[in-house]
Structures are given as C-alpha cells and as structure tokens.
Design a protein around this motif. Structure first.
Motif, PDB file in Angstrom:
ATOM      1  N   VAL A 137      11.735   0.856   1.936  1.00  0.00           N
ATOM      2  CA  VAL A 137      10.783   0.168   1.066  1.00  0.00           C
ATOM      3  C   VAL A 137       9.447   0.865   1.254  1.00  0.00           C
ATOM      4  CG1 VAL A 137       9.678  -2.012   0.489  1.00  0.00           C
ATOM      5  CG2 VAL A 137      12.035  -2.008   1.369  1.00  0.00           C
ATOM      6  N   ARG A 138       8.811   1.262   0.132  1.00  0.00           N
ATOM      7  CA  ARG A 138       7.569   2.024   0.207  1.00  0.00           C
ATOM      8  C   ARG A 138       6.520   1.421  -0.730  1.00  0.00           C
ATOM      9  NH1 ARG A 138       8.961   6.486  -2.041  1.00  0.00           N
ATOM     10  NH2 ARG A 138       7.518   6.583  -3.813  1.00  0.00           N
ATOM     11  N   GLY A 139       5.321   1.311  -0.230  1.00  0.00           N
ATOM     12  CA  GLY A 139       4.222   0.854  -1.063  1.00  0.00           C
ATOM     13  C   GLY A 139       3.575   2.008  -1.800  1.00  0.00           C
ATOM     14  N   GLU A 140       3.182   1.758  -3.046  1.00  0.00           N
ATOM     15  CA  GLU A 140       2.545   2.802  -3.861  1.00  0.00           C
ATOM     16  C   GLU A 140       1.476   2.143  -4.727  1.00  0.00           C
ATOM     17  OE1 GLU A 140       4.366   5.403  -7.291  1.00  0.00           O
ATOM     18  OE2 GLU A 140       4.998   6.192  -5.340  1.00  0.00           O
TER      19      GLU A 140
ATOM     20  N   GLY B 186       7.303   2.153   4.731  1.00  0.00           N
ATOM     21  CA  GLY B 186       6.179   3.083   4.711  1.00  0.00           C
ATOM     22  C   GLY B 186       5.254   2.832   3.548  1.00  0.00           C
ATOM     23  N   GLY B 187       4.016   3.303   3.701  1.00  0.00           N
ATOM     24  CA  GLY B 187       3.063   3.242   2.604  1.00  0.00           C
ATOM     25  C   GLY B 187       2.412   1.894   2.391  1.00  0.00           C
ATOM     26  N   GLY B 188       2.590   0.953   3.311  1.00  0.00           N
ATOM     27  CA  GLY B 188       1.900  -0.325   3.199  1.00  0.00           C
ATOM     28  C   GLY B 188       0.446  -0.184   3.597  1.00  0.00           C
ATOM     29  N   ALA B 189      -0.439  -0.934   2.930  1.00  0.00           N
ATOM     30  CA  ALA B 189      -1.866  -0.824   3.235  1.00  0.00           C
ATOM     31  C   ALA B 189      -2.536  -2.153   2.941  1.00  0.00           C
ATOM     32  CB  ALA B 189      -2.503   0.281   2.401  1.00  0.00           C
ATOM     33  N   THR B 190      -3.129  -2.756   3.967  1.00  0.00           N
ATOM     34  CA  THR B 190      -3.817  -4.028   3.818  1.00  0.00           C
ATOM     35  C   THR B 190      -5.179  -3.965   4.496  1.00  0.00           C
ATOM     36  OG1 THR B 190      -3.661  -6.418   4.265  1.00  0.00           O
ATOM     37  CG2 THR B 190      -2.775  -4.953   5.934  1.00  0.00           C
ATOM     38  N   SER B 191      -6.082  -4.809   4.072  1.00  0.00           N
ATOM     39  CA  SER B 191      -7.373  -4.917   4.748  1.00  0.00           C
ATOM     40  C   SER B 191      -7.314  -5.955   5.865  1.00  0.00           C
ATOM     41  CB  SER B 191      -8.461  -5.319   3.744  1.00  0.00           C
ATOM     42  OG  SER B 191      -8.204  -6.618   3.208  1.00  0.00           O
ATOM     43  N   GLN B 192      -6.202  -6.653   5.985  1.00  0.00           N
ATOM     44  CA  GLN B 192      -6.104  -7.767   6.911  1.00  0.00           C
ATOM     45  C   GLN B 192      -5.186  -7.436   8.087  1.00  0.00           C
ATOM     46  OE1 GLN B 192      -8.133 -10.367   6.537  1.00  0.00           O
ATOM     47  NE2 GLN B 192      -8.948  -9.435   4.688  1.00  0.00           N
ATOM     48  N   TYR B 193      -4.075  -8.136   8.224  1.00  0.00           N
ATOM     49  CA  TYR B 193      -3.174  -8.003   9.365  1.00  0.00           C
ATOM     50  C   TYR B 193      -1.823  -7.438   8.926  1.00  0.00           C
ATOM     51  CZ  TYR B 193      -6.280 -10.962  12.192  1.00  0.00           C
ATOM     52  OH  TYR B 193      -7.337 -11.473  12.885  1.00  0.00           O
TER      53      TYR B 193
ATOM     54  N   ASN C 280       1.816   3.468   7.669  1.00  0.00           N
ATOM     55  CA  ASN C 280       1.200   2.247   7.159  1.00  0.00           C
ATOM     56  C   ASN C 280      -0.193   2.090   7.759  1.00  0.00           C
ATOM     57  OD1 ASN C 280       3.739   0.971   5.806  1.00  0.00           O
ATOM     58  ND2 ASN C 280       4.409   1.548   7.877  1.00  0.00           N
ATOM     59  N   GLU C 281      -1.030   1.250   7.130  1.00  0.00           N
ATOM     60  CA  GLU C 281      -2.369   1.073   7.668  1.00  0.00           C
ATOM     61  C   GLU C 281      -2.903  -0.330   7.403  1.00  0.00           C
ATOM     62  OE1 GLU C 281      -5.198   3.698   5.923  1.00  0.00           O
ATOM     63  OE2 GLU C 281      -4.615   3.254   3.867  1.00  0.00           O
ATOM     64  N   ALA C 282      -3.630  -0.833   8.401  1.00  0.00           N
ATOM     65  CA  ALA C 282      -4.452  -2.021   8.238  1.00  0.00           C
ATOM     66  C   ALA C 282      -5.890  -1.548   8.359  1.00  0.00           C
ATOM     67  CB  ALA C 282      -4.118  -3.060   9.301  1.00  0.00           C
ATOM     68  N   ASP C 283      -6.612  -1.541   7.261  1.00  0.00           N
ATOM     69  CA  ASP C 283      -7.936  -0.921   7.190  1.00  0.00           C
ATOM     70  C   ASP C 283      -8.903  -1.921   6.572  1.00  0.00           C
ATOM     71  OD1 ASP C 283     -10.207   0.570   6.752  1.00  0.00           O
ATOM     72  OD2 ASP C 283      -9.171   2.247   5.798  1.00  0.00           O
ATOM     73  N   ALA C 284      -9.861  -2.382   7.374  1.00  0.00           N
ATOM     74  CA  ALA C 284     -10.823  -3.357   6.879  1.00  0.00           C
ATOM     75  C   ALA C 284     -11.597  -2.835   5.681  1.00  0.00           C
ATOM     76  CB  ALA C 284     -11.788  -3.746   8.001  1.00  0.00           C
ATOM     77  N   GLY C 285     -11.707  -1.528   5.556  1.00  0.00           N
ATOM     78  CA  GLY C 285     -12.429  -0.932   4.448  1.00  0.00           C
ATOM     79  C   GLY C 285     -11.763  -1.133   3.100  1.00  0.00           C
ATOM     80  N   LEU C 286     -10.501  -1.590   3.088  1.00  0.00           N
ATOM     81  CA  LEU C 286      -9.801  -1.835   1.833  1.00  0.00           C
ATOM     82  C   LEU C 286     -10.123  -3.201   1.240  1.00  0.00           C
ATOM     83  CD1 LEU C 286      -6.256  -0.457   2.794  1.00  0.00           C
ATOM     84  CD2 LEU C 286      -8.024   0.685   1.422  1.00  0.00           C
ATOM     85  N   ALA C 287     -10.885  -4.023   1.959  1.00  0.00           N
ATOM     86  CA  ALA C 287     -11.217  -5.360   1.470  1.00  0.00           C
ATOM     87  C   ALA C 287     -12.029  -5.260   0.173  1.00  0.00           C
ATOM     88  CB  ALA C 287     -11.996  -6.135   2.522  1.00  0.00           C
ATOM     89  N   GLY C 288     -11.711  -6.144  -0.763  1.00  0.00           N
ATOM     90  CA  GLY C 288     -12.419  -6.158  -2.030  1.00  0.00           C
ATOM     91  C   GLY C 288     -13.804  -6.767  -1.907  1.00  0.00           C
ATOM     92  N   GLU C 289     -14.521  -6.757  -3.005  1.00  0.00           N
ATOM     93  CA  GLU C 289     -15.875  -7.292  -3.019  1.00  0.00           C
ATOM     94  C   GLU C 289     -15.859  -8.776  -2.649  1.00  0.00           C
ATOM     95  OE1 GLU C 289     -19.698  -7.622  -6.065  1.00  0.00           O
ATOM     96  OE2 GLU C 289     -17.872  -6.524  -6.643  1.00  0.00           O
ATOM     97  N   GLY C 290     -16.704  -9.149  -1.713  1.00  0.00           N
ATOM     98  CA  GLY C 290     -16.780 -10.533  -1.273  1.00  0.00           C
ATOM     99  C   GLY C 290     -15.755 -10.926  -0.241  1.00  0.00           C
ATOM    100  N   GLN C 291     -14.862  -9.986   0.151  1.00  0.00           N
ATOM    101  CA  GLN C 291     -13.844 -10.262   1.162  1.00  0.00           C
ATOM    102  C   GLN C 291     -14.215  -9.569   2.467  1.00  0.00           C
ATOM    103  OE1 GLN C 291     -10.142  -8.927  -0.496  1.00  0.00           O
ATOM    104  NE2 GLN C 291     -10.168 -10.421  -2.151  1.00  0.00           N
ATOM    105  N   VAL C 292     -13.718 -10.127   3.565  1.00  0.00           N
ATOM    106  CA  VAL C 292     -13.935  -9.543   4.885  1.00  0.00           C
ATOM    107  C   VAL C 292     -12.594  -9.107   5.451  1.00  0.00           C
ATOM    108  CG1 VAL C 292     -14.787  -9.926   7.217  1.00  0.00           C
ATOM    109  CG2 VAL C 292     -15.960 -10.983   5.276  1.00  0.00           C
TER     110      VAL C 292
END
Length: 452
Positions: free
Chosen positions: A108-111, A134-141, A161-173
């Motif tokens: 299963v791969r995220g794109e 593979g290829g999962g990416a979230t700003s959270q956990y 895969n990555e958990a990257d706080a920088g991916l959070a949208g506007e107004g999100q932490v």
C-alpha cells in the motif's frame, strides 16, 4: 499499569487475531486505483474493501496482489483526518486481516495523500502480513500507521514514510512524531523492516521516533530498523532515531543500524523517557550516528512525575558515532558490551554516562571500552581494539539480522555472569563453550560463539 515482564503475553494475544477467530468474509480488490463507492462487488478498490469489512461483524480478510495506491486527499480547506474512509487514510473499525503475497509483490503506497496510510480505531483489531507500506505522510502521528487498538505486523516492510509537522495546513498545528508508526494501543511487530522513515517536529519542536513513537504496549521480535531519522527543533535536534518510548516496550533479536538524529538531538537509536519501561534483549546497535547527541541509547526523565526504566540484556552497543549510553533514570545491564563508539573527530566517545542526582545504575557482566565514563563493568578493552580483537565488523546473518560476531579469543567469550538467555540474536542456543575450556558459559553481547 501493565508490568514490563507481562509483555510476553502479547504474541499469543496478537496471534489470536488470525488463529482462533473465524473469518467472516474474504475481499479481493479488483482495481489498484483509489476509488470509492462503499461497495465491494465486481468493482472493488482497497478503500471499498475496508469500508465493507467494517460493516460486517467478525474478522474479515482482504487479499492483496500488487501495489495499491492511496490518493484520495481531502479537499482543500477540509481537515484530512476524517474517519469514514471517504478520503485520506484507511480507517479500521472492526477486526481485519490484510495479507499480501510478499513484501516485494504486495503493498500500500501513498501518493499525494497528505495523510498516513492506515488508522486503527479504539477497539479495532488489524493484522498486516507479507506486504510493504510506503509513501505515507502526515503532520501528526504515524506516517504509515496510527494505532489505537490492537495491531500485528508480520513480515511487513515499512519504508519511506514521514511524520512532518511542516505538512500541517493553515491554522493547524503539527506534531511530527512516529515517522512510520505511532502506537497508543497494543502493537506487535515480527520479522519486519523499518527503513528510511522520518519524524520532523518542524522549527519549534523536535520530531520524536524516526520509525516508532510508542505510548502504549509494544513488542518487537526479529526485526530491522535501518536508516530512520528524527529531526527538527531550532537546534536541529530530534529524539529517538528509531524509537521514542513513553509506554511499555519489549524488543528482542533485532538490529538498529544507521539511524540518525539532528546534530544536537538525543538518542540516534532508542530513547526511553518519562515513565517509559523499555527492555532490550539479544539485540545489536551499530553504525547509528548522533554527533553532539546524547547517546545512541538514552534513558531520561522528562519531569519529576516518574522514572524511566531501562533493561539491556545481552546487548551489543558498538561502532556507533557518538556517546554510547546516556542514563538519567533506572538502568539495569546484564551480560552486554559497550565499546568502540567514536566521537566523529577521530577520538573515542564516552561509552556510558550516568547523569543527574536520582539515577540508578546496576550492571552485571558488562564489558566497557576504556572511555567508560562513570559506568562500571567487570571487563574492559581499549576501544581501538574493538573491531580487531573483540568483534568482527558488522555483517548480515540474514536480511533482517546484522551482528558483530565475536572473534576467537575475544574477552566477551564465556564471560557471562548469572542466568543466561536460552538463545542469541540469531536464535542459536546459549550457552556454548566458546573459549574451549570444556565449560559452556554465556558470551557477552548479542552473539554466542559456538566454538574456540
């Protein structure tokens, strides 16, 4: 609270998901595209199959043949973390087995998903077998998986895969914790590989757990953690290149190699914090790389609320870049070796250091390199001889098991004190007569030499 030794009951509980529960239905996706109408009939996507399985009682099964791409991102301005399988990750609400043909042939791969791949809801049970995430990416956990229920990974590769706080949208932490997996429930990992996953907390916070963030109950066996990294924070930090543990974790027969943190982070491989309980047995940690970071393994209290407890049993901690072991909590070491860890500038780093005013240190059967710090052991070796007289360089025993074999005449041969584990990292029996004196005694570290 569940005691650490009771984690040995976890495999039976996880295996029960597939061995004692009658499967209600099998689903076979007919398309690898991420389409959704909620029905699994002549046209059935993986998302359709998960939604249909959630609606049936009992343990269902989804059989994968090939790689399935998740691409249904939430529309702009809509929070990505809905829990009905409409967009983003696959939401598991019932009891489900997802099985592939092999890690090379199924996955299963995220794109463009801007979300993790799978979320297991409280009360749900998931088994993943013989596939790649593979290829999962979230700003959270949890870049690939966030678990709040009971999850078992068996022969699964979790990579990229990555958990990257920088991916959070506007107004999100964002948080950026658990580059591959964030566990808040019960998680069992067997014969699996975690590679090249990343946790990044952004400019303000350090990412925690390049591969795993654990705040639940975790058991790992026969697995490889390679090339994962944690980073972020204004000092380019990161905490726990492979694992950040706040819960209860029991790791055995596993390899942690080439994991990294930022230059001023903590623990390039394993960080046990808060009131975490971490037990590591018959495992090798090598070629991990902090520079200024405090330890390949770090055991530290976050505040005055509790004491983290760490046990190292037949562990080999050698040939890493940076301080070997940093302890500010409760530490017990048995029949292990810590040597040959370097500082990155041509010298040898401190091998083991206790800090603070409330730490507890106990060691039985420990071999230390000569830059021992304030730790004590029964045997010592000049660090420059670690890979010429004590250990062979790191080598692969199989695709998930890397070991430092003991050299003939090594100081670690037959040097164990007290009780002995029944096997080594390769599942070879202990004790063996490695020094040829006619008496079989356990060797120190993760490797048991069979003969002189």
């Amino acid at each position: 609270m569940l005691r650490l030794h009771s984690l040995t009951t976890l495999p039976a509980a996880c295996l029960a998901l597939t061995s004692t529960t009658l499967l209600a239905a099998d689903f076979i996706p007919t398309t690898d595209r991420d389409e959704f109408d909620g029905l699994c009939n002549a046209h059935c996507s993986l998302r359709d199959a998960v939604h249909a399985a959630n609606g049936l009682p009992g343990a269902d099964r989804i059989l994968l043949d090939g790689t399935y791409v998740l691409s249904r991102a939430a529309p702009e301005g809509v929070p990505p973390d809905e829990d009905d399988n409409l967009t983003g990750d696959l939401d598991i609400r019932d009891e489900l087995v997802i099985r592939g043909r092999s890690e090379a042939l199924s996955g299963v791969r995220g794109e463009g998903l801007n979300d993790r791949l799978v979320e297991v809801q409280p009360g749900a049970r998931l088994t993943l077998k013989r596939l790649t995430l593979g290829g999962g990416a979230t700003s959270q956990y949890g870049g690939a998986l966030e678990n709040h229920g009971e999850t078992l990974l068996n022969r699964v590769t979790v990579t990229g895969n990555e958990a990257d706080a920088g991916l959070a949208g506007e107004g999100q932490v964002g948080s950026g914790h658990g580059g591959a997996v964030a566990n808040f429930g019960t998680l069992g990992i067997y014969a699996s590989t975690f590679s090249d996953n990343r946790a990044d907390g952004g400019n303000e916070e350090e990412g925690r757990g390049g591969a795993l963030f654990n705040q639940g109950t975790l058991l790992v066996r026969d697995s490889l953690f390679r090339g994962n990294r944690a980073e972020g924070g204004w000092e380019e930090g990161g905490r726990g290149g492979a694992l950040f543990n706040l819960g209860q974790a029991d790791l055995a027969r596993s390899t942690f190699m080439q994991n990294r943190i930022g230059e001023y982070g903590r623990a390039s491989a394993l960080l046990n914090a808060g009131v975490g309980q971490l037990k590591v047995t018959n495992s090798t940690l090598s070629q991990n790389a902090p520079v200024h970071g405090a330890g390949v393994i770090t055991n530290e209290a976050q505040d005055a609320a509790g004491t983290p407890r760490l046990q190292l049993i037949n562990v080999t901690l050698a040939d890493n870049l940076g301080l070997g072991l940093f302890n500010g909590g409760d530490l017990l070491i048995r029949n292990s070796l810590i040597a040959g860890n370097t500082d990155g500038w041509g010298g040898y780093a401190t091998q083991c250091q206790n800090f603070g005013t409330t730490y507890t240190y106990r060691a039985v059967g420990l071999l230390l390199g000569t830059t021992a710090g304030n730790c004590t052991g029964e045997r010592s070796i000049e660090n420059r001889y670690t890979l010429t007289r004590l250990l062979h360089p790191l080598s692969a025993f199989d695709k998930r098991t890397y070991v430092h074999a003991l050299r003939q005449g090594s100081l670690a041969l037959d040097a164990g004190i007290g009780s002995c584990t029944s096997h080594d990292q390769r599942r070879r029996p202990r004790p063996r007569d490695g020094d040829g004196d006619g008496v079989a005694v356990c060797d120190l570290g993760a490797y048991e030499r069979a003969r002189p």
